[in-house]
Design a protein around this motif. Structure first.
Motif, PDB file in Angstrom:
ATOM      1  N   ALA A 136      89.363 -24.546  56.343  1.00  0.00           N
ATOM      2  CA  ALA A 136      89.251 -23.118  56.042  1.00  0.00           C
ATOM      3  C   ALA A 136      87.818 -22.832  55.594  1.00  0.00           C
ATOM      4  CB  ALA A 136      90.238 -22.754  54.934  1.00  0.00           C
ATOM      5  N   GLN A 137      87.423 -21.584  55.606  1.00  0.00           N
ATOM      6  CA  GLN A 137      86.045 -21.230  55.243  1.00  0.00           C
ATOM      7  C   GLN A 137      85.691 -21.701  53.841  1.00  0.00           C
ATOM      8  OE1 GLN A 137      83.653 -19.794  57.388  1.00  0.00           O
ATOM      9  NE2 GLN A 137      82.417 -20.651  55.736  1.00  0.00           N
ATOM     10  N   ILE A 138      86.605 -21.586  52.908  1.00  0.00           N
ATOM     11  CA  ILE A 138      86.297 -22.017  51.537  1.00  0.00           C
ATOM     12  C   ILE A 138      86.025 -23.522  51.487  1.00  0.00           C
ATOM     13  CG2 ILE A 138      88.693 -22.362  50.801  1.00  0.00           C
ATOM     14  CD1 ILE A 138      87.147 -20.739  48.203  1.00  0.00           C
ATOM     15  N   GLU A 139      86.723 -24.264  52.340  1.00  0.00           N
ATOM     16  CA  GLU A 139      86.483 -25.708  52.406  1.00  0.00           C
ATOM     17  C   GLU A 139      85.147 -26.004  53.080  1.00  0.00           C
ATOM     18  OE1 GLU A 139      91.041 -27.356  52.686  1.00  0.00           O
ATOM     19  OE2 GLU A 139      90.164 -26.383  54.456  1.00  0.00           O
ATOM     20  N   LEU A 140      84.806 -25.248  54.107  1.00  0.00           N
ATOM     21  CA  LEU A 140      83.498 -25.407  54.751  1.00  0.00           C
ATOM     22  C   LEU A 140      82.380 -25.113  53.756  1.00  0.00           C
ATOM     23  CD1 LEU A 140      84.284 -23.670  58.158  1.00  0.00           C
ATOM     24  CD2 LEU A 140      83.872 -26.120  57.800  1.00  0.00           C
ATOM     25  N   ASN A 141      82.574 -24.083  52.945  1.00  0.00           N
ATOM     26  CA  ASN A 141      81.590 -23.756  51.909  1.00  0.00           C
ATOM     27  C   ASN A 141      81.445 -24.914  50.932  1.00  0.00           C
ATOM     28  OD1 ASN A 141      81.490 -21.249  53.129  1.00  0.00           O
ATOM     29  ND2 ASN A 141      82.590 -20.195  51.498  1.00  0.00           N
ATOM     30  N   TRP A 142      82.569 -25.448  50.492  1.00  0.00           N
ATOM     31  CA  TRP A 142      82.559 -26.557  49.532  1.00  0.00           C
ATOM     32  C   TRP A 142      81.852 -27.768  50.142  1.00  0.00           C
ATOM     33  CZ3 TRP A 142      83.961 -31.590  48.982  1.00  0.00           C
ATOM     34  CH2 TRP A 142      84.036 -32.095  47.684  1.00  0.00           C
ATOM     35  N   CYS A 143      82.151 -28.081  51.381  1.00  0.00           N
ATOM     36  CA  CYS A 143      81.537 -29.236  52.037  1.00  0.00           C
ATOM     37  C   CYS A 143      80.028 -29.050  52.192  1.00  0.00           C
ATOM     38  CB  CYS A 143      82.190 -29.493  53.396  1.00  0.00           C
ATOM     39  SG  CYS A 143      83.892 -30.103  53.273  1.00  0.00           S
ATOM     40  N   ALA A 144      79.597 -27.844  52.517  1.00  0.00           N
ATOM     41  CA  ALA A 144      78.161 -27.577  52.647  1.00  0.00           C
ATOM     42  C   ALA A 144      77.462 -27.800  51.314  1.00  0.00           C
ATOM     43  CB  ALA A 144      77.931 -26.155  53.148  1.00  0.00           C
ATOM     44  N   TRP A 145      78.063 -27.326  50.243  1.00  0.00           N
ATOM     45  CA  TRP A 145      77.431 -27.497  48.931  1.00  0.00           C
ATOM     46  C   TRP A 145      77.546 -28.927  48.436  1.00  0.00           C
ATOM     47  CZ3 TRP A 145      73.717 -25.007  46.917  1.00  0.00           C
ATOM     48  CH2 TRP A 145      73.460 -23.722  47.395  1.00  0.00           C
TER      49      TRP A 145
END
Length: 118
Positions: free
Chosen positions: A26-35
């Motif tokens: 999900a987008q929130i997980e993609l955000n977390w992985c990027a950070w």
């Protein structure tokens, strides 16, 4: 500082650490992985910086400080077109990781005895 704050905000929204290698995030997980990637790159850069000693470190300190300001400004600029959208955090995090890893290569390549000397 900006890195830690955004990673914390993103991580608090996720229930558990996602599998960043998964193609179904999900987008929130993609955000977390990027950070998370940006945070890991920053930690590696700090370890590399700690290995630089003496005169070399003193000579590189002004450029390192300038680079940090540049990286933060560049990544915020890249994220501006995504501002307000759910991918903003991911775009900024990916930029931070990319630029930090490139900086590590620059630092390694600046050693007079070659990139494996640090």
């Amino acid at each position: 500082m900006i890195l830690s704050a955004l990673l914390l905000a993103t991580a608090q929204a996720a229930d558990a650490d996602p599998d960043c290698g998964s193609e179904e995030l999900a987008q929130i997980e993609l955000n977390w992985c990027a950070w998370k990637g940006a945070e890991e790159a920053d930690a590696e850069l700090n370890l590399l910086w700690d290995r630089i000693g003496g005169d070399m470190r003193a000579r590189m300190l002004p450029s390192q400080r300038a680079w940090l300001a540049y990286r933060d400004a560049q990544c915020e600029a890249e994220g501006k077109m995504w501002e307000g959208g759910s991918a903003h955090s991911m775009i900024v995090g990916m930029c931070m990781e990319r630029m930090t890893r490139a900086r590590m290569t620059e630092i390694r390549n600046s050693h007079p005895e070659g990139p494996d000397s640090y």
